[in-house]
Design a protein around this motif. Structure first.
Motif, PDB file in Angstrom:
ATOM      1  N   ARG A 348      57.229   4.211 -40.976  1.00 55.01           N
ATOM      2  CA  ARG A 348      56.566   3.355 -41.958  1.00 55.01           C
ATOM      3  C   ARG A 348      56.508   4.085 -43.289  1.00 55.01           C
ATOM      4  NH1 ARG A 348      50.306   1.715 -41.914  1.00 55.01           N
ATOM      5  NH2 ARG A 348      50.250   3.687 -43.000  1.00 55.01           N
ATOM      6  N   THR A 349      56.711   3.357 -44.376  1.00 53.84           N
ATOM      7  CA  THR A 349      56.607   4.023 -45.681  1.00 53.84           C
ATOM      8  C   THR A 349      55.158   4.412 -45.920  1.00 53.84           C
ATOM      9  OG1 THR A 349      56.393   1.860 -46.671  1.00 53.84           O
ATOM     10  CG2 THR A 349      58.584   2.864 -46.730  1.00 53.84           C
ATOM     11  N   GLY A 350      54.995   5.518 -46.591  1.00 48.88           N
ATOM     12  CA  GLY A 350      53.646   6.015 -46.857  1.00 48.88           C
ATOM     13  C   GLY A 350      53.171   6.892 -45.722  1.00 48.88           C
ATOM     14  N   PRO A 351      52.154   7.677 -45.980  1.00 48.20           N
ATOM     15  CA  PRO A 351      51.682   8.626 -44.957  1.00 48.20           C
ATOM     16  C   PRO A 351      51.045   7.910 -43.760  1.00 48.20           C
ATOM     17  CG  PRO A 351      50.222   8.629 -46.852  1.00 48.20           C
ATOM     18  CD  PRO A 351      51.366   7.754 -47.210  1.00 48.20           C
ATOM     19  N   LEU A 352      51.267   8.493 -42.643  1.00 51.96           N
ATOM     20  CA  LEU A 352      50.704   7.982 -41.387  1.00 51.96           C
ATOM     21  C   LEU A 352      50.026   9.186 -40.749  1.00 51.96           C
ATOM     22  CD1 LEU A 352      50.909   5.212 -40.021  1.00 51.96           C
ATOM     23  CD2 LEU A 352      52.874   6.060 -38.774  1.00 51.96           C
ATOM     24  N   THR A 353      48.721   9.277 -40.916  1.00 49.61           N
ATOM     25  CA  THR A 353      48.059  10.538 -40.590  1.00 49.61           C
ATOM     26  C   THR A 353      47.275  10.457 -39.285  1.00 49.61           C
ATOM     27  OG1 THR A 353      47.783  10.759 -42.971  1.00 49.61           O
ATOM     28  CG2 THR A 353      46.683  12.387 -41.605  1.00 49.61           C
ATOM     29  N   ARG A 388      51.688   2.457 -37.151  1.00 54.37           N
ATOM     30  CA  ARG A 388      50.275   2.263 -36.854  1.00 54.37           C
ATOM     31  C   ARG A 388      50.189   1.333 -35.640  1.00 54.37           C
ATOM     32  NH1 ARG A 388      45.532   3.101 -40.147  1.00 54.37           N
ATOM     33  NH2 ARG A 388      43.836   2.774 -38.670  1.00 54.37           N
ATOM     34  N   HIS A 389      49.305   1.683 -34.707  1.00 54.94           N
ATOM     35  CA  HIS A 389      49.164   0.843 -33.512  1.00 54.94           C
ATOM     36  C   HIS A 389      47.669   0.666 -33.264  1.00 54.94           C
ATOM     37  CE1 HIS A 389      50.583  -0.919 -29.762  1.00 54.94           C
ATOM     38  NE2 HIS A 389      49.588  -0.295 -29.164  1.00 54.94           N
ATOM     39  N   GLY A 390      47.117  -0.408 -33.823  1.00 58.59           N
ATOM     40  CA  GLY A 390      45.662  -0.622 -33.724  1.00 58.59           C
ATOM     41  C   GLY A 390      44.929   0.509 -34.408  1.00 58.59           C
ATOM     42  N   GLN A 391      44.025   1.133 -33.661  1.00 57.51           N
ATOM     43  CA  GLN A 391      43.252   2.253 -34.220  1.00 57.51           C
ATOM     44  C   GLN A 391      43.976   3.585 -34.044  1.00 57.51           C
ATOM     45  OE1 GLN A 391      40.223   1.910 -35.905  1.00 57.51           O
ATOM     46  NE2 GLN A 391      40.934  -0.206 -35.785  1.00 57.51           N
ATOM     47  N   MET A 392      45.202   3.511 -33.534  1.00 60.93           N
ATOM     48  CA  MET A 392      45.934   4.741 -33.235  1.00 60.93           C
ATOM     49  C   MET A 392      47.202   4.830 -34.084  1.00 60.93           C
ATOM     50  SD  MET A 392      43.992   5.811 -30.666  1.00 60.93           S
ATOM     51  CE  MET A 392      44.678   6.782 -29.317  1.00 60.93           C
ATOM     52  N   VAL A 393      47.785   6.019 -34.070  1.00 60.80           N
ATOM     53  CA  VAL A 393      49.106   6.204 -34.665  1.00 60.80           C
ATOM     54  C   VAL A 393      50.073   6.394 -33.498  1.00 60.80           C
ATOM     55  CG1 VAL A 393      50.523   7.734 -36.062  1.00 60.80           C
ATOM     56  CG2 VAL A 393      48.169   7.250 -36.753  1.00 60.80           C
ATOM     57  N   ARG A 394      51.162   5.665 -33.521  1.00 62.17           N
ATOM     58  CA  ARG A 394      52.094   5.709 -32.385  1.00 62.17           C
ATOM     59  C   ARG A 394      53.434   6.341 -32.785  1.00 62.17           C
ATOM     60  NH1 ARG A 394      53.109   0.970 -28.057  1.00 62.17           N
ATOM     61  NH2 ARG A 394      51.197   1.931 -27.337  1.00 62.17           N
ATOM     62  N   MET A 395      53.872   7.283 -31.953  1.00 60.62           N
ATOM     63  CA  MET A 395      55.232   7.814 -32.072  1.00 60.62           C
ATOM     64  C   MET A 395      55.974   7.321 -30.829  1.00 60.62           C
ATOM     65  SD  MET A 395      54.707  11.753 -33.327  1.00 60.62           S
ATOM     66  CE  MET A 395      53.739  12.323 -31.942  1.00 60.62           C
ATOM     67  N   TRP A 460      56.103   6.375 -25.475  1.00 64.20           N
ATOM     68  CA  TRP A 460      55.274   6.362 -26.679  1.00 64.20           C
ATOM     69  C   TRP A 460      54.081   7.299 -26.532  1.00 64.20           C
ATOM     70  CZ3 TRP A 460      50.626   4.775 -24.941  1.00 64.20           C
ATOM     71  CH2 TRP A 460      50.587   3.876 -23.885  1.00 64.20           C
ATOM     72  N   ILE A 461      53.656   7.813 -27.656  1.00 64.89           N
ATOM     73  CA  ILE A 461      52.454   8.666 -27.723  1.00 64.89           C
ATOM     74  C   ILE A 461      51.523   8.049 -28.752  1.00 64.89           C
ATOM     75  CG2 ILE A 461      51.570  10.918 -28.468  1.00 64.89           C
ATOM     76  CD1 ILE A 461      54.233  12.149 -27.554  1.00 64.89           C
ATOM     77  N   ASP A 462      50.307   7.744 -28.357  1.00 66.80           N
ATOM     78  CA  ASP A 462      49.300   7.235 -29.294  1.00 66.80           C
ATOM     79  C   ASP A 462      48.301   8.339 -29.599  1.00 66.80           C
ATOM     80  OD1 ASP A 462      50.460   4.791 -29.353  1.00 66.80           O
ATOM     81  OD2 ASP A 462      48.994   3.777 -28.078  1.00 66.80           O
ATOM     82  N   LEU A 463      48.046   8.534 -30.885  1.00 69.25           N
ATOM     83  CA  LEU A 463      47.109   9.582 -31.306  1.00 69.25           C
ATOM     84  C   LEU A 463      45.998   8.977 -32.159  1.00 69.25           C
ATOM     85  CD1 LEU A 463      49.824  12.117 -32.423  1.00 69.25           C
ATOM     86  CD2 LEU A 463      48.359  12.362 -30.409  1.00 69.25           C
ATOM     87  N   PRO A 464      44.812   9.564 -32.118  1.00 69.96           N
ATOM     88  CA  PRO A 464      43.735   9.044 -32.968  1.00 69.96           C
ATOM     89  C   PRO A 464      44.106   9.181 -34.442  1.00 69.96           C
ATOM     90  CG  PRO A 464      42.894  10.611 -31.355  1.00 69.96           C
ATOM     91  CD  PRO A 464      44.378  10.696 -31.298  1.00 69.96           C
ATOM     92  N   CYS A 465      43.800   8.134 -35.221  1.00 67.74           N
ATOM     93  CA  CYS A 465      44.059   8.173 -36.665  1.00 67.74           C
ATOM     94  C   CYS A 465      43.149   9.195 -37.332  1.00 67.74           C
ATOM     95  CB  CYS A 465      43.734   6.818 -37.297  1.00 67.74           C
ATOM     96  SG  CYS A 465      44.999   5.618 -37.047  1.00 67.74           S
ATOM     97  N   ALA A 466      43.653   9.831 -38.352  1.00 72.65           N
ATOM     98  CA  ALA A 466      42.818  10.775 -39.107  1.00 72.65           C
ATOM     99  C   ALA A 466      41.676  10.022 -39.786  1.00 72.65           C
ATOM    100  CB  ALA A 466      43.658  11.506 -40.135  1.00 72.65           C
ATOM    101  N   GLU A 467      41.957   8.786 -40.257  1.00 74.45           N
ATOM    102  CA  GLU A 467      40.905   8.031 -40.963  1.00 74.45           C
ATOM    103  C   GLU A 467      39.727   7.772 -40.031  1.00 74.45           C
ATOM    104  OE1 GLU A 467      44.102   6.222 -40.726  1.00 74.45           O
ATOM    105  OE2 GLU A 467      44.762   7.661 -42.203  1.00 74.45           O
ATOM    106  N   GLY A 468      40.065   7.408 -38.795  1.00 75.46           N
ATOM    107  CA  GLY A 468      39.020   7.112 -37.811  1.00 75.46           C
ATOM    108  C   GLY A 468      38.145   8.316 -37.556  1.00 75.46           C
ATOM    109  N   ARG A 469      38.769   9.476 -37.436  1.00 73.55           N
ATOM    110  CA  ARG A 469      38.027  10.693 -37.144  1.00 73.55           C
ATOM    111  C   ARG A 469      37.151  11.115 -38.326  1.00 73.55           C
ATOM    112  NH1 ARG A 469      39.847  14.427 -33.272  1.00 73.55           N
ATOM    113  NH2 ARG A 469      40.266  13.229 -31.407  1.00 73.55           N
ATOM    114  N   VAL A 470      37.823  11.097 -39.489  1.00 77.36           N
ATOM    115  CA  VAL A 470      37.112  11.580 -40.669  1.00 77.36           C
ATOM    116  C   VAL A 470      36.000  10.623 -41.028  1.00 77.36           C
ATOM    117  CG1 VAL A 470      37.346  12.146 -43.100  1.00 77.36           C
ATOM    118  CG2 VAL A 470      39.134  12.824 -41.500  1.00 77.36           C
ATOM    119  N   GLY A 471      36.360   9.311 -40.992  1.00 71.88           N
ATOM    120  CA  GLY A 471      35.372   8.311 -41.374  1.00 71.88           C
ATOM    121  C   GLY A 471      34.254   8.276 -40.390  1.00 71.88           C
TER     122      GLY A 471
END
Lengths: 471, 128
Positions: A348-353, A388-395, A460-471
């Motif tokens: 996806r264009t733009g950062p995916l953290t 982006r996959h819901g509240q997660m980031v997917r590789m 696939w690997i789903d990881l918690p979004c940085a925004e979710g953690r930080v926020g």
């Protein structure tokens, strides 16, 4: 013909019925209905009299009616006959009702006896099993007190049950209450049914042992209990530690000579690479690639041992998943090319953290990509995506390989698991997916796959979004 | 640390690893390399060698790499020598501990001799 003369009441010709002292008996000589009249207790049960008929004989106890006085001289035979029939009918009815009423009682009594015997048998069996169990079992009430324990528990804790019943769980385990509170907080959640933990057990003489506890909830009519199944894991833990230390030591000791071998071969290749004849050059290449393979195996063994022992450390920070994908593709493009496979990354264009350890995430994704390349047909394409996959980031990594055999799927993420029907050139350590899963689990992420025989597999690997953690 | 990286003191107890690393640093990196086979030897010779950088193996008998750096830092005459570690254990907590001891960086073993010199230069550049 019945005499139409109004009933004559004669004092004290009006009698009483022993069980129904308030029931009046008219002197009409005819049957009569009564208002509901409360009875004395009969056979342990209350009864109500609804219907009665006079007896024209002076008797004390017939059919539950007594002290009835009637003047027989005033009745003709024709007048007396219907009353006799009624009396006979009453007696018959009384007998029938009595039979009907009493039969179920006896039948129920027999059933009750049978049920009681079965219940007693079940109870005896449960107690026998509880007492014969090799594992120590302790029942704790909702206040954290010992309610009961089996002989195995008495042996394990070296104390009689009678001395511990009613005592706090802290008498048996260091920080037992804290542990139980933690369990109770999770009670009712999907993870709660049985939780295994290590605690420090306390024997009667005060000595301690490493106790492995499985706790589960027992729901009884009078409330909830916790059933603790306890094992002394001291020896097993010691054996595990020795094994881990052995594996760790051997692996570290292997690394030192491997460092020399790999280094020496690299330098030799660097110095002589182009000047070597074809056969020596091939031999040098074989030595190099196999020393690298051995080195990777040692790394994998050390990693899986750290994961298993909970010693794999992560340096968590916000990481750009797009960067991880780019690095993993770069790291594997030569390997993929060797297998005649092309790697195609889309992001996806733009950062995916996400939040993670970039080095370990790179290792996890790299394992998936190298697996995909290994199992892809010559000329195949491996797609690597980040989104982006819901509240997660997917590789995700998709291949065009043969798919995962159904029989192998349940063992896919186990250590040293390899599909048995794979040709030798697809050999590996069998640790890659187990390590990958271990890394993902440590990130509180998820790993999964979809596979179709003959069409390919997508991991696939789903990881918690940085925004979710930080926020 | 303005002077260029030229002389490296390599402290490594395994002779084969030391030979490979020395060749890699000399032949590919172009550095002057002096090898010390033990931590004690390194402490004795460091004043004489005056290296621009010390590369320390961590796991060594008698005096491990951690203790060597502690003693170097404790002595005002040797406290200023920059050092990096080469170790098989690169767990984050171990790396953090080594950096707290005063290491510029921690390089992983087994190392690739073809890229070792670049890694050393990178660590040096980051520290300066």
């Amino acid at each position: 013909m019945m005499d139409a003369t109004p009933p004559r009441w004669r004092e004290p010709a009006v009698g009483t019925i022993s069980a129904f002292p308030d029931a009046p008996i008219p002197d009409s000589g005819l049957p009569w209905f009564l208002e509901r009249v409360a009875a004395r207790w009969m056979l342990g049960a209350a009864a109500v009299l609804l219907f009665a008929a006079p007896l024209f004989v002076e008797v004390d106890e017939i059919g539950g009616v007594r002290n009835v006085h009637a003047d027989l001289s005033n009745l003709t035979m024709s007048q007396l006959r219907p009353h006799l029939w009624i009396f006979a009918l009453q007696v018959a009815l009384v007998l029938i009702f009595a039979a009907l009423a009493i039969a179920p009682y006896f039948r129920n009594l027999a059933q009750l006896r049978e049920i009681t015997a079965i219940a007693r048998d079940i109870s005896n069996r449960q107690v026998a099993i509880f007492n014969a169990a090799i594992d120590a079992m302790v029942v704790i009430d909702r206040h954290g007190r010992v309610e009961s324990m089996n002989p195995a528990a008495e042996r394990l804790f070296d104390r009689p049950a009678i001395a511990l019943v009613g005592s706090s769980i802290d008498e048996l385990f260091a920080n037992g209450i804290l542990y139980l509170d933690g369990f109770n907080e999770r009670r009712g959640t999907p993870r709660a049914p049985a939780i295994v933990r290590q605690l420090e057990g306390i024997r009667g003489d005060g000595s301690r042992f490493e106790a492995e506890i499985a706790v589960s909830t027992v729901r009884l009519d009078d409330g909830i209990r916790s059933l603790l199944i306890v094992r002394d894991s001291t020896e097993r833990n010691r054996a595990e530690r020795i094994k881990d230390e052995f594996v760790s030591t051997v692996s570290h000791e292997l690394r030192t000579p491997l460092t020399s071998i790999r280094g020496a071969l690299s330098l030799l290749d660097h110095a002589l690479g182009t000047s070597l004849a074809k056969k020596p050059a091939r031999l040098l290449q074989i030595a190099k690639s196999n020393s690298e393979r051995l080195s990777l195996l040692v790394d994998d063994i050390l990693d899986i041992e750290k994961i298993g022992g909970g010693r794999l450390e992560l340096r968590l920070e916000p990481v750009d998943v797009g960067d991880i994908v780019a690095q993993a593709v770069e790291q594997n493009c030569t390997y993929a090319a060797d297998h005649g496979v092309r790697l195609a990354a889309t992001s996806r264009t733009g950062p995916l953290t996400a939040v993670g350890d970039s080095g370990r995430l790179l290792q996890a994704l790299s394992n998936l990509i190298s697996n995909a390349a290994k199992f892809s047909p010559n000329g195949g394409v491996v797609q690597i995506a980040a989104e982006r996959h819901g509240q997660m980031v997917r590789m995700s990594v998709s291949d065009q390989g043969p798919g995962i055999p159904i029989a192998f799927q349940s063992r896919l993420f186990e250590r040293f698991a390899q599909a048995g029907n794979q040709p030798t050139q697809r050999s590996g350590t069998g640790l890659g997916l187990a390590i990958t899963k271990g890394i993902v689990d440590l990130h509180h992420g998820k790993i999964g796959y979809e596979t179709e025989p003959g069409r390919g597999t997508r991991f696939w690997i789903d990881l918690p979004c940085a925004e979710g953690r930080v926020g | 640390m303005t002077r260029p990286l030229k002389r490296i003191m390599l402290v490594e107890d395994d002779a084969d690893v030391a030979a490979v690393a020395t060749m890699a640093l000399q032949d590919i990196g172009g550095f002057d390399v002096v090898h010390c086979a033990s931590g004690m030897a390194a402490l004795e010779q460091v004043g004489h060698i005056q290296p621009d950088l010390i590369i320390l193996d961590f796991s060594m008998p008698e005096l491990d790499g951690g203790e060597v750096l502690r003693r170097l830092r404790a002595d005002p005459r040797t406290a200023h020598f920059p050092a990096i570690y080469m170790t098989a254990s690169v767990m984050p907590s171990h790396v953090a501990m080594l950096k707290e001891l005063g290491a510029l960086d921690v390089l992983k073993k087994p190392f690739d001799p073809m890229t070792l010199s670049d890694e050393v230069r990178k660590a040096w550049a980051n520290a300066t």
